[in-house]
Write a protein that holds these residues in place. Structure first.
Motif, PDB file in Angstrom:
ATOM      1  N   GLY B  29       0.358 -10.693  -1.081  1.00  0.00           N
ATOM      2  CA  GLY B  29       0.170  -9.858  -0.142  1.00  0.00           C
ATOM      3  C   GLY B  29      -0.100 -10.646   1.061  1.00  0.00           C
ATOM      4  N   THR B  30      -1.209 -11.628   0.916  1.00  0.00           N
ATOM      5  CA  THR B  30      -1.510 -12.386   2.173  1.00  0.00           C
ATOM      6  C   THR B  30      -0.781 -13.623   2.569  1.00  0.00           C
ATOM      7  N   HIS B  58      -0.631  -8.766  -6.306  1.00  0.00           N
ATOM      8  CA  HIS B  58      -0.955  -7.518  -5.832  1.00  0.00           C
ATOM      9  C   HIS B  58       0.235  -6.390  -5.978  1.00  0.00           C
ATOM     10  N   ILE B  59       1.473  -6.841  -6.082  1.00  0.00           N
ATOM     11  CA  ILE B  59       2.784  -5.860  -6.275  1.00  0.00           C
ATOM     12  C   ILE B  59       3.436  -6.650  -7.116  1.00  0.00           C
TER      13      ILE B  59
END
Lengths: 156, 403
Positions: B29-30, B58-59
């Protein structure tokens, strides 16, 4: 570093999920974040933000570290955010993308003009000027440069 | 005399310092925004790729082609630049860093707010955003304001069906969502020494929910023993008498099973007060409560029973999953009617793998119950693993201890 805009009043403890929802994060299209800013808080808010100064309650920007929250506010045209306290990751993120933050417990009236100058450290509304805690010299430098990317570019 | 933060950052509270970062990590994500910021800063090399990690959690796996393309770029960069790269299914970034990577006394920075979890090892561990992380990639250091510290004295021991999560919710409720803003938490006292590393990780994980920069335990013999299993020899950190800005005393035997009521983590009530509330989904996992010891407690309750609402169990890491397979726990959990997710964050952030619908209620072992977080119009209640397991069987919020 200085500016003025119409106040948009918000509550305390606004988390970064509310600023920009997780479902909009997976993109590089920054304008999308500006369009969907605060969608889960109040879908009518985004169009009112251009040229505004957000005046919020304490602990603004708590929760997720997503820098997209600060970028979304910037993209939507927010000039600065005033709040008694900010969550610390959001604090760093906002300065890092060039969005001024002002620590002050301002009585907010929607639409009232709020002006600020971070170099001299004050915020003013309703004819009343308040001094605010100065940013650290490093943070001021980053903000002056327009954000951390510009700050490091300039050091080449 | 110094607090642990002052000792590690080598300066008194309130001072601004530049410090070398021993370990830095991003997730899928980041990491995307970090990579973009690093490129925009001028692509001036990576200070020390061996200290940098990119962990996909995250995903995972990607849920659509946009996410897949973003992950493809970040994966390629991580591999070509010799960073430590953990692809889908290795686990949640904080958990992976807790499995023999982070050591006492280190300065650890993650591009995720729950990086404070790793303070459990007596490290100074905190979260930053993407731009700060990009500068760390480039320079190997960042600035900190040395935080003041709140001392949380723990006495007594947890009783009955209570667990570390209840204790964590207890202190979050007492301090409030901004009770420790710009400060750090130290968990001290005789009972702190009695807590396992997993329990410490839970307590430090929730620190950011009070606004804290980090939550910390002094490394002791429990830490030493845990890290020895990964081949590390460490020296325990001895607490000194020091100045806390605030002190909190918590008697562990006073704690009852607790629940955080949406949309705030600090609206904490006894589970008893909410008993009977119907739920639509139970989610067990995350950087708070997805470890092997959590699966042990969960399985001990659901084994031989059937869950009556959909229940998603997501192991925090491949190590956790492997151990649960080896010991047969996974079979117990699946036979009880639960579904198993891929090691990672699961539906916690509302992106995939268990998003809830309008009007639905999820009982989750995670750390955030913000409005719409797991799905627009859904409500998230936060509890311990035991409360989640018991409630999954009954189909409504239920105090643990009956199974």
């Amino acid at each position: 570093m200085h500016g003025k805009g119409k106040a948009v009043c918000l509550a305390a403890d606004i988390d970064t999920d509310l600023v920009i929802a997780g479902r909009y994060l997976r993109t590089k299209d920054r304008s999308l974040w500006g369009q969907h800013v605060f969608e889960d808080l109040d879908p009518k808010l985004a169009p009112r933000l251009k040229g505004s100064v957000i005046v919020a309650g304490k602990n603004f920007g708590c929760g997720s570290s997503r820098e997209q929250a600060a970028i979304a506010l910037h993209e939507a045209g927010v000039l600065a955010v005033v709040a008694p306290t900010f969550a610390r990751i959001f604090f760093r993120n906002a300065i890092n993308i060039g969005l001024p933050l002002i620590e002050s417990n301002l009585n907010c009236i929607d639409g009232q003009i709020v002006s600020f100058d971070l170099s001299s450290g004050w915020v003013e509304s309703g004819g009343k000027r308040r001094m605010v805690r100065a940013l650290s010299p490093r943070m001021l430098d980053i903000l002056k440069a327009g954000g951390l990317i510009e700050y490091w570019k300039g050091k080449r | 005399m110094s607090t642990l933060s002052e000792r590690i950052l080598k300066a008194p509270a309130g001072e601004y310092v530049d410090r070398k970062v021993d370990r830095a990590y991003v997730h899928d994500g980041t990491g995307v925004l970090t990579l973009e910021a690093w490129k925009n800063m001028g692509k001036r090399g990576l200070h020390d790729p061996s200290s940098l990690s990119v962990i996909f959690d995250h995903i995972v796996p990607a849920n659509n082609s946009t996410t897949a393309a973003l992950q493809h770029e970040l994966r390629g960069f991580a591999l070509s630049s010799f960073m430590n790269f953990l692809d889908i299914g290795e686990g949640i970034c904080h958990q992976c860093m807790s499995e023999g990577v982070v050591l006492p006394g280190e300065i650890v920075v993650g591009a995720d707010s729950h990086s404070c979890t790793l303070g459990a090892f007596g490290a100074f561990a905190t979260g930053v955003g993407a731009s700060d992380m990009a500068a760390i990639w480039m320079n190997g250091e960042t600035w900190f304001r040395v935080p003041e510290t709140i001392g949380i004295h723990l006495t007594g021991s947890l009783e009955g069906a209570t667990e570390a999560k209840d204790l964590a919710l207890k202190y979050v409720g007492e301090l409030g969502m901004d009770g420790s803003t710009y400060q750090s938490l130290e968990f001290i006292g005789e009972s702190a020494k009695g807590l396992s590393i997993d329990d410490r990780l839970v307590l430090c994980n929730l620190a950011v929910e009070t606004g804290a920069k980090t939550g910390m335990f002094y490394a002791d013999n429990v830490t030493k023993k845990y890290l020895a299993e990964f081949g590390h020899t460490i020296v325990p950190q001895l607490p000194e008498s020091c100045n806390y800005v605030k002190e909190l005393e918590i008697e562990l035997s006073d704690i009852v099973p607790l629940i955080a009521v949406p949309p705030r983590v600090d609206t904490v009530k006894p589970v008893h007060d909410l008993a009977g509330l119907p739920i639509d989904q139970v989610f067990v996992g995350t950087c708070t409560n997805g470890r092997y010891s959590d699966l042990v407690r969960f399985a001990s309750i659901v084994k031989g029973n059937k869950v009556s609402v959909r229940t998603i169990v997501v192991p925090a890491s491949r190590t956790t999953l492997t151990e649960a397979i080896r010991t047969g726990l996974l079979a117990d959990i699946v036979k009880a009617g639960c579904v198993i997710g891929i090691p990672g964050c699961g539906p916690c952030l509302g992106a995939h793998m268990g998003v809830i619908g309008e009007g639905e209620v999820c009982l989750s072992t995670a750390n955030r119950n913000f409005k719409n977080r797991m799905g627009v119009g859904g409500q998230i209640y936060l509890s311990s693993v035991s409360t989640a397991a018991t409630s999954a069987i009954i189909g409504e919020i239920t105090e643990p201890g009956v199974f």
